[in-house]
Enzyme design. Structure first.
Site, PDB file in Angstrom:
ATOM      1  N   GLY A 141     -37.738  26.319  79.438  1.00 13.25           N
ATOM      2  CA  GLY A 141     -36.457  25.737  79.078  1.00 13.25           C
ATOM      3  C   GLY A 141     -36.633  24.590  78.105  1.00 13.25           C
ATOM      4  N   LYS A 196     -38.522  31.660  70.150  1.00 11.76           N
ATOM      5  CA  LYS A 196     -37.831  30.496  69.570  1.00 11.76           C
ATOM      6  C   LYS A 196     -38.794  29.625  68.775  1.00 11.76           C
ATOM      7  CE  LYS A 196     -39.615  27.551  72.670  1.00 11.76           C
ATOM      8  NZ  LYS A 196     -40.388  26.305  72.440  1.00 11.76           N
ATOM      9  N   ASP A 249     -33.601  26.153  74.896  1.00 12.10           N
ATOM     10  CA  ASP A 249     -34.922  25.852  74.345  1.00 12.10           C
ATOM     11  C   ASP A 249     -34.905  25.947  72.821  1.00 12.10           C
ATOM     12  OD1 ASP A 249     -37.529  25.080  74.601  1.00 12.10           O
ATOM     13  OD2 ASP A 249     -38.257  26.926  75.488  1.00 12.10           O
TER      14      ASP A 249
END
Length: 341
Positions: A141, A196, A249
């Site tokens: 996260g 990400k 995130d």
């Protein structure tokens, strides 16, 4: 009642999580492969290379003795770089075989293994058989180590196919500033965490080039669409990507100077060469290797990921950043929710 927990990896994130667990009343053994870290952590109670200015709890003890670190532990937390997970787990395996108590295996790494293209829980499952462990839990996260060290409010996901194991890990970590939510979508949580980092390199590059907020928002939003498309093909739940391990995130990694992926991209945008960026960072830039794995996975399953592909071309094919941006903007018009890209 406190638990006995081994934390494997004394970088910024491993050190902060170990310190937090000590604060929570657990018996924590911090393992490092680097003996040079021991005097500083154990005597000065600092880890200046990774966490400058942060004072560690005096009860936190580091060791290079893996066997001693794993003795009678209830949980083992892997916080080593992605491409070291398999080798460290292989060292752990024979030590687990000698035990009667099965520990929960937790990992807090964010990447995909080079070569095999496997998620971290898949690597751990291959190396550590079910009869030696209680289960595997992923914690992920929006969480920079520097902010957690400062006691900043932080929320993460604890994901596992075993709800019982996820809840056990939730209870181990939660305190007044650190909160975990449980999730059973391990695939989505791990893919969101890994991919990400690729988008964050792009966000840093845009900053280095001088682009404004509109551009950054466009990159993050369309980057999330790419991550979701690929994740769903591999069995992830779409909703996971609008949760903490997805958009949460992504936001923190794409907007913070604490993000080494963002910093790497920022330097690229200012004209630095990738080899120099990686050599001077001082810590692993997970998004660099993940960009190559994402390129390979997307090609294998036929998922279009134009932003991730553009970042791959910059990192591995020396493509000029301004040219790949022009190519992205010159693509034919499409519906926003076209799931083919």
């Amino acid at each position: 009642m406190g638990k006995r927990i081994a934390v494997l990896g004394a970088g910024s994130w491993g050190t902060v999580l170990a310190n937090l667990l000590v604060e929570n009343g657990h018996d924590v053994r911090l393992w490092t492969h680097d003996p040079a870290q021991l005097p500083e952590i154990n005597e000065q109670h600092t880890n200046e290379h990774y966490l400058p200015g942060f004072h560690l709890h005096e009860a936190l003890h580091a060791s290079t003795d893996l066997e001693a670190s794993l003795k009678d532990v209830d949980a083992i937390l892997f916080v080593v770089p992605t491409n070291a997970i398999r080798s460290v787990a292989t060292q752990v395996l024979p030590l687990l075989a000698e035990r009667s108590v099965k520990p929960i295996i937790i990992h807090a790494a964010k990447g995909l293994e080079k070569g095999s293209k496997k998620r971290i829980s898949e690597v751990l499952t291959e190396v550590l058989p079910d009869d030696l462990i209680r289960g595997i839990v992923v914690i992920s996260g929006p969480s920079h180590a520097e902010d957690v060290a400062a006691g900043d409010i932080t929320t993460l996901t604890a994901a596992s196919v075993s709800v019982e194991c996820a809840q056990a890990v939730q209870a181990i970590f939660m305190n007044q500033y650190f909160r975990l939510y449980t999730n059973t979508d391990v695939i989505g949580v791990e893919l969101g965490a890994a991919l990400k980092n690729v988008i964050a390199i792009g966000a840093g590059a845009l900053h280095g080039l001088g682009y404004g907020d509109n551009t950054k928002a466009a990159l993050m939003t369309r980057g999330l669409a790419e991550i979701t498309r690929l994740g769903v093909v591999f069995g992830a739940e779409p909703l996971t990507f609008i949760g903490l391990s997805g958009v949460g995130d992504l936001i923190v990694t794409c907007t913070s100077v604490h993000s080494r992926n963002w910093r790497a991209g920022d330097q690229l945008g200012q004209g630095a060469k990738i080899d120099d960026v990686l050599a001077n960072m001082g810590m692993v830039v997970e998004g660099y290797s993940t960009a190559k794995v994402a390129h390979e996975l997307a090609s294998e399953v036929g998922v279009e990921m134009p932003i991730s592909e553009a970042i791959y071309q910059v990192l591995y094919q020396d493509a000029p950043i301004k040219e790949v941006i022009a190519d992205l903007m010159g693509r034919e018009g499409k519906p926003e929710f076209d799931f083919q890209g």
